[in-house]
Design an enzyme around this catalytic site. Structure first.
Site, PDB file in Angstrom:
ATOM      1  N   ASP A  83     -10.353   3.291   1.737  1.00 37.01           N
ATOM      2  CA  ASP A  83     -10.636   2.809   3.109  1.00 37.01           C
ATOM      3  C   ASP A  83     -11.317   3.905   3.923  1.00 37.01           C
ATOM      4  O   ASP A  83     -12.332   3.667   4.593  1.00 37.01           O
ATOM      5  CB  ASP A  83      -9.347   2.369   3.811  1.00 37.01           C
ATOM      6  CG  ASP A  83      -8.842   1.029   3.306  1.00 37.01           C
ATOM      7  OD1 ASP A  83      -9.670   0.203   2.875  1.00 37.01           O
ATOM      8  OD2 ASP A  83      -7.614   0.811   3.338  1.00 37.01           O
TER       9      ASP A  83
ATOM     10  N   LYS B 229       0.796  -1.244   0.000  1.00 38.67           N
ATOM     11  CA  LYS B 229       0.000   0.000   0.000  1.00 38.67           C
ATOM     12  C   LYS B 229       0.823   1.286   0.000  1.00 38.67           C
ATOM     13  O   LYS B 229       0.390   2.297  -0.537  1.00 38.67           O
ATOM     14  CB  LYS B 229      -0.924   0.015   1.230  1.00 38.67           C
ATOM     15  CG  LYS B 229      -2.153  -0.848   1.074  1.00 38.67           C
ATOM     16  CD  LYS B 229      -3.046  -0.710   2.299  1.00 38.67           C
ATOM     17  CE  LYS B 229      -4.440  -1.198   2.003  1.00 38.67           C
ATOM     18  NZ  LYS B 229      -5.368  -0.984   3.098  1.00 38.67           N
TER      19      LYS B 229
HETATM   20  P1  NAD Z   1      -1.920  -1.638  11.682  1.00 35.91           P
HETATM   21  O1  NAD Z   1      -0.992  -2.733  12.077  1.00 35.91           O
HETATM   22  O2  NAD Z   1      -1.531  -0.743  10.554  1.00 35.91           O
HETATM   23  O3  NAD Z   1      -2.198  -0.712  12.972  1.00 35.91           O
HETATM   24  C1  NAD Z   1      -2.486  -1.264  14.223  1.00 35.91           C
HETATM   25  C2  NAD Z   1      -2.924  -0.172  15.209  1.00 35.91           C
HETATM   26  O4  NAD Z   1      -3.457  -0.808  16.372  1.00 35.91           O
HETATM   27  C3  NAD Z   1      -1.788   0.731  15.694  1.00 35.91           C
HETATM   28  O5  NAD Z   1      -2.306   2.027  15.924  1.00 35.91           O
HETATM   29  C4  NAD Z   1      -1.386   0.078  17.022  1.00 35.91           C
HETATM   30  O6  NAD Z   1      -0.772   0.984  17.908  1.00 35.91           O
HETATM   31  C5  NAD Z   1      -2.746  -0.373  17.530  1.00 35.91           C
HETATM   32  N1  NAD Z   1      -2.690  -1.500  18.468  1.00 35.91           N
HETATM   33  C6  NAD Z   1      -2.346  -2.780  18.168  1.00 35.91           C
HETATM   34  N2  NAD Z   1      -2.448  -3.549  19.272  1.00 35.91           N
HETATM   35  C7  NAD Z   1      -2.880  -2.743  20.274  1.00 35.91           C
HETATM   36  C8  NAD Z   1      -3.181  -2.947  21.655  1.00 35.91           C
HETATM   37  N3  NAD Z   1      -3.062  -4.150  22.227  1.00 35.91           N
HETATM   38  N4  NAD Z   1      -3.598  -1.898  22.371  1.00 35.91           N
HETATM   39  C9  NAD Z   1      -3.730  -0.667  21.805  1.00 35.91           C
HETATM   40  N5  NAD Z   1      -3.467  -0.423  20.518  1.00 35.91           N
HETATM   41  C10 NAD Z   1      -3.043  -1.442  19.748  1.00 35.91           C
HETATM   42  O7  NAD Z   1      -3.307  -2.325  11.392  1.00 35.91           O
HETATM   43  P2  NAD Z   1      -4.498  -1.825  10.431  1.00 35.91           P
HETATM   44  O8  NAD Z   1      -4.253  -2.326   9.059  1.00 35.91           O
HETATM   45  O9  NAD Z   1      -4.723  -0.384  10.643  1.00 35.91           O
HETATM   46  O10 NAD Z   1      -5.711  -2.683  11.021  1.00 35.91           O
HETATM   47  C11 NAD Z   1      -6.282  -2.381  12.286  1.00 35.91           C
HETATM   48  C12 NAD Z   1      -7.619  -3.100  12.406  1.00 35.91           C
HETATM   49  O11 NAD Z   1      -8.492  -2.588  11.413  1.00 35.91           O
HETATM   50  C13 NAD Z   1      -7.553  -4.601  12.159  1.00 35.91           C
HETATM   51  O12 NAD Z   1      -8.406  -5.232  13.076  1.00 35.91           O
HETATM   52  C14 NAD Z   1      -8.099  -4.769  10.762  1.00 35.91           C
HETATM   53  O13 NAD Z   1      -8.746  -6.000  10.572  1.00 35.91           O
HETATM   54  C15 NAD Z   1      -9.111  -3.640  10.706  1.00 35.91           C
HETATM   55  N6  NAD Z   1      -9.385  -3.139   9.350  1.00 35.91           N
HETATM   56  C16 NAD Z   1     -10.686  -3.092   8.955  1.00 35.91           C
HETATM   57  C17 NAD Z   1     -10.986  -2.605   7.700  1.00 35.91           C
HETATM   58  C18 NAD Z   1     -12.427  -2.567   7.251  1.00 35.91           C
HETATM   59  O14 NAD Z   1     -12.665  -2.388   6.044  1.00 35.91           O
HETATM   60  N7  NAD Z   1     -13.377  -2.690   8.128  1.00 35.91           N
HETATM   61  C19 NAD Z   1      -9.969  -2.131   6.845  1.00 35.91           C
HETATM   62  C20 NAD Z   1      -8.650  -2.178   7.301  1.00 35.91           C
HETATM   63  C21 NAD Z   1      -8.368  -2.690   8.562  1.00 35.91           C
END
Ligand code: NAD
Length: 291
Positions: free
Chosen positions: A111, A75
């Protein structure tokens, strides 16, 4: 109509690059929509790591794909390989959708667009509102940038003290200093629970954009107590497996409108579908078939 009968010499190809790729719902979502609307397109997923990405984009150009989706880990890496960046992609520093406009590859980040279309579908107008946003990863960054583009008044970003905290700071600098518009962004450490409670109390919308609530963190929430929520607060979660996270359960228990991540997922796809085909995705049909 089967895909076999549908594919002919004029079929247009839409791609998806990512690795791993097998779990993606996008091929099913787009192909069932093409079939339902009788559109002569096919959507194919390609396992692509960052080392292969430049060759793949060159190949996609040569084959004149109408467009493609981009997922992890491609990405960010893809940015310099494209011809034009829309604001959502440029400010988020990440691309999930590419449109081939007569040979020009235009980058989008649907997104964030998908997240706000999901709120709109739930009759929520975000203009002039205040959001507390938990997280600063890929999903959270797309939401923060799109929030500013959508006319949100103020956004308070909380991230724990990990490698994403710098990104939270960076997102606030982009919103406050680089983007046009009046949105004000603040950044706080998630460990500062007192400020978190105050900011939630002052917000119209609370958004969890971390993976907390889904496996392996299922049953957990970043808000420790339902007493931090009030019925007028809209609570949303980007997680959609499970459909009802601990946070959304807490929200419903106090009477908040609670929205899961399914809508974001569907509408990011719908926005891409519209860019490629010029037609609306049959979202209700997709929902019924897939969920
Ligand atoms: P990422 O790895 O880029 O970011 C993770 C984020 O979560 C960071 O801000 C990190 O600090 C935080 N984090 C992780 N573990 C944590 C904890 N135990 N306590 C507090 N903060 C914590 O991940 P991403 O790609 O942004 O995905 C995040 C979530 O969003 C995932 O569950 C993913 O499935 C979901 N998501 C959903 C959609 C959708 O279309 N609904 C799209 C993208 C991602």
């Amino acid at each position: 109509m089967t895909d076999q009968g549908r594919i002919d010499g004029r079929t247009k190809l839409i791609g998806l690059t990512a690795t791993p790729i097998g779990h993606s719902l996008s091929p099913a979502m787009h192909n069932m929509s093409f079939r339902e609307l009788g559109l002569n397109y096919v959507y194919m997923a390609f396992e692509v790591d960052n080392k292969q990405l430049e060759d793949v984009v060159t190949g996609f150009r040569a084959l004149n794909l109408r467009g493609f989706n981009v997922s992890m880990p491609n990405k960010t890496k893809i940015l310099p390989l494209l011809d034009e960046l829309t604001d959502g992609a440029r400010f988020a520093g990440a691309v999930n959708t590419v449109l081939n406009d007569n040979g020009k590859l235009i980058a989008y980040n649907t997104d964030g667009i998908g997240y706000f279309r999901s709120l709109k579908e739930n009759h929520i107008d975000v203009k002039g509102k205040k959001i507390t946003l938990l997280g600063a990863g890929g999903a959270a960054t797309a939401i923060a940038i799109q929030a500013a583009l959508e006319g949100v008044k103020e956004i308070s970003i909380f991230n724990r003290d990990d490698e994403y905290f710098n990104r939270a700071e960076n997102n606030t600098v982009i919103i406050n200093e680089k983007m046009e518009g009046d949105c004000i962004a603040n950044v706080y450490r998630l460990e500062d629970k007192e400020t978190l409670k105050e900011e939630i109390a002052a917000s119209d919308i609370l958004t969890n954009a971390t993976g907390v609530g889904m496996k392996p963190l299922e049953g957990q929430a970043l808000v420790p107590d339902p007493s931090w929520l009030r019925p007028e607060l809209i609570v949303s979660d980007v997680v959609y497996i499970p459909r009802k996270t601990k946070l959304l359960e807490m929200a419903e228990s106090v009477g908040c409108q609670a929205i899961n991540g399914l809508g974001m997922m569907l509408w990011q796809g719908a926005a891409a579908f519209e860019l490629w085909t010029g037609q609306e995705m049959p979202v209700e049909y997709v929902k019924n078939q897939m969920f």
